[in-house]
Each structure stands twice: as structure tokens, then as C-alpha cells.
Design a protein around this motif. Structure first.
Motif, PDB file in Angstrom:
ATOM      1  N   ASN A 246      99.232-159.024 -78.490  1.00 40.72           N
ATOM      2  CA  ASN A 246      99.668-157.665 -78.263  1.00 40.72           C
ATOM      3  C   ASN A 246     100.560-157.293 -79.440  1.00 40.72           C
ATOM      4  OD1 ASN A 246     100.652-155.234 -77.430  1.00 40.72           O
ATOM      5  ND2 ASN A 246     101.168-155.882 -75.372  1.00 40.72           N
TER       6      ASN A 246
ATOM      7  N   ASN B 160     103.710-148.781 -75.947  1.00 38.12           N
ATOM      8  CA  ASN B 160     103.238-149.144 -74.607  1.00 38.12           C
ATOM      9  C   ASN B 160     102.470-148.005 -73.944  1.00 38.12           C
ATOM     10  OD1 ASN B 160     105.295-147.401 -73.952  1.00 38.12           O
ATOM     11  ND2 ASN B 160     106.646-148.975 -73.113  1.00 38.12           N
TER      12      ASN B 160
ATOM     13  N   SER C  38      97.237-149.144 -73.334  1.00 41.40           N
ATOM     14  CA  SER C  38      97.074-150.272 -72.416  1.00 41.40           C
ATOM     15  C   SER C  38      95.606-150.671 -72.349  1.00 41.40           C
ATOM     16  CB  SER C  38      97.610-149.918 -71.024  1.00 41.40           C
ATOM     17  OG  SER C  38      97.001-148.734 -70.547  1.00 41.40           O
TER      18      SER C  38
END
Lengths: 115, 114
Positions: free
Chosen positions: A57, A62, A65
């Protein structure tokens, strides 16, 4: 008999919207990836999944996703789209996830334009 | 963070000429791959080099991995218009955990003029 397919091919949307890009591979590979290619053609890894487990990641917001319902699919969901998200997003897959021995097969890309 | 520097960034030459594209890094990679990307398509793997000093040939294309596995070159002999495209080098390292992504260079835009 496309190996790695992505939908949609083009996606134009307004800032602030939420969108998803779908990816499917019919190669029986264990590992799938998402890359982002900017306007200068610089390609950068975003995520990878191995057997439904997130392995990498990178430092992406964020708002992004990845979701993998099964090992043949890795979808990318983006919340609250921003102008800087405009790019071409490539899905890829490989057999084991070891680039020294595997070949990564790339999809045709999804060109995302945020207005 | 591993970085790959590719040069030249742009290259336009006449059909029949030879050319070399370079890919350099300060990091040691487990392997280095060369891709070619056509407009509107994803990158397609041309070759993977793994061993330091390794040389691989693909018709008129010759790929070399540096002895220290930090750099690579792509040499095209007698370039053809069909060689036109974006050439990308990508370094990989096998951390043992699987599912390692590739670190790409910024690419060389190659145009071969008839």
C-alpha cells in the motif's frame, strides 16, 4: 479472450464524486496490481493484492481503496475525487508476484478525467 | 525509495539508424524489465534481465543488465517506424513477501521517421 480487462475505458466525472474502476483477469494469476500513470507518462505502483490480501500500500490517499471480491478481480474505488486524480489507471496481474520470474500483464487502462 | 532514471526522455531519429536508451539507478535490483507502451494501451513486457552482465537479444533489440545490477541499456539496430513507442524500464526486488510492484523509469518517447 482478453487476459486483463478494465471497465470503463474512459471515465469523466465531477470533483467530489465517488467512482469505481473494475478489473478482471482470466489468467488464473494470484497477484493483481493497480498503477497510476500521470500526464507525463510516469507509471507508479499504487496497490497489489495476493490471494485477497493487501501486500503493498504505497503512500496514496486513503480516498483510494482497492477491493478484491475474489482473486480474479481487483476493483479500485475512489472517494471524493479531486482534480489531481486525473490520470490513466492500469490494472495488472502476475502469477506469483515475483517480478524476477513473473511477467506482469497490464490491462488497457482507464482514463479518468476529473472536472 | 528506489528511483530509476531513463535517458533520453525523447528521441527522434531516421529509419535505419541505431539508438541506445539508458536506465540507471543507485539501487540494486533483483531484476530489470523493459516494456513498450503504445498509445491507448497498457505496457507490454519485452524482456526481463536478472543476472549482472546479462545480455538478451530480441530480433533487432539488445538488452543489457549492468554488472552491479543497477543499470541497463536497450540498443535498437536499424530502427524501423514500427519501433515507435514509449519504452519503459522497470526495476523489481523480491522482498520474499511476494506481490512486489515495479518501480518504473519515466520512459523514453521514441519516434522513428520514415
Amino acid at each position: 479472450d482478453t487476459a486483463v480487462s478494465q471497465t470503463p475505458k474512459y471515465l469523466v466525472t465531477q470533483m467530489g464524486n465517488d467512482k469505481s474502476i473494475k478489473c478482471e483477469q482470466n489468467l488464473g494469476h494470484d497477484t493483481m496490481y493497480w498503477y497510476k500513470q500521470d500526464s507525463k507518462k510516469f507509471l507508479k505502483i499504487m496497490f497489489s493484492y495476493n490471494n485477497k490480501e493487501l501486500i503493498i500500500n504505497e503512500t496514496v490517499p486513503n480516498r483510494f481503496s482497492p477491493k478484491s471480491p475474489d482473486k480474479a478481480h481487483l476493483n479500485l474505488h475512489i472517494n471524493s475525487l479531486e482534480l489531481g486524480d486525473s490520470a490513466v489507471y492500469f490494472c495488472a496481474s502476475s502469477f506469483l508476484g515475483l517480478p524476477s520470474t513473473d511477467t506482469q500483464y497490464f490491462g488497457p487502462g482507464t482514463r479518468l478525467t476529473v472536472l | 525509495t528506489q528511483l530509476l532514471e531513463q535517458s533520453p526522455q525523447f528521441l527522434s531519429i531516421q529509419e535505419g539508424e541505431n539508438l541506445t536508451v539508458y536506465c540507471n539507478s543507485s539501487s540494486v535490483f533483483s531484476s530489470l524489465q523493459w516494456y513498450r507502451q503504445e498509445p491507448g494501451e497498457g505496457p507490454v513486457l519485452l524482456v526481463t534481465v536478472v543476472t549482472g552482465g546479462e545480455v538478451k537479444k530480441l530480433k533487432r533489440l539488445t538488452f543489457q543488465f549492468g554488472d552491479a545490477r543497477k543499470d541497463s541499456s536497450l540498443h535498437i539496430t536499424a530502427a524501423q517506424p514500427g519501433d515507435t513507442g514509449l519504452y519503459l524500464c522497470a526495476g523489481a526486488w523480491d522482498s520474499g513477501g511476494g506481490a512486489d510492484g515495479l518501480t518504473f523509469g519515466k520512459g523514453t518517447h521514441l519516434i522513428i521517421q520514415p
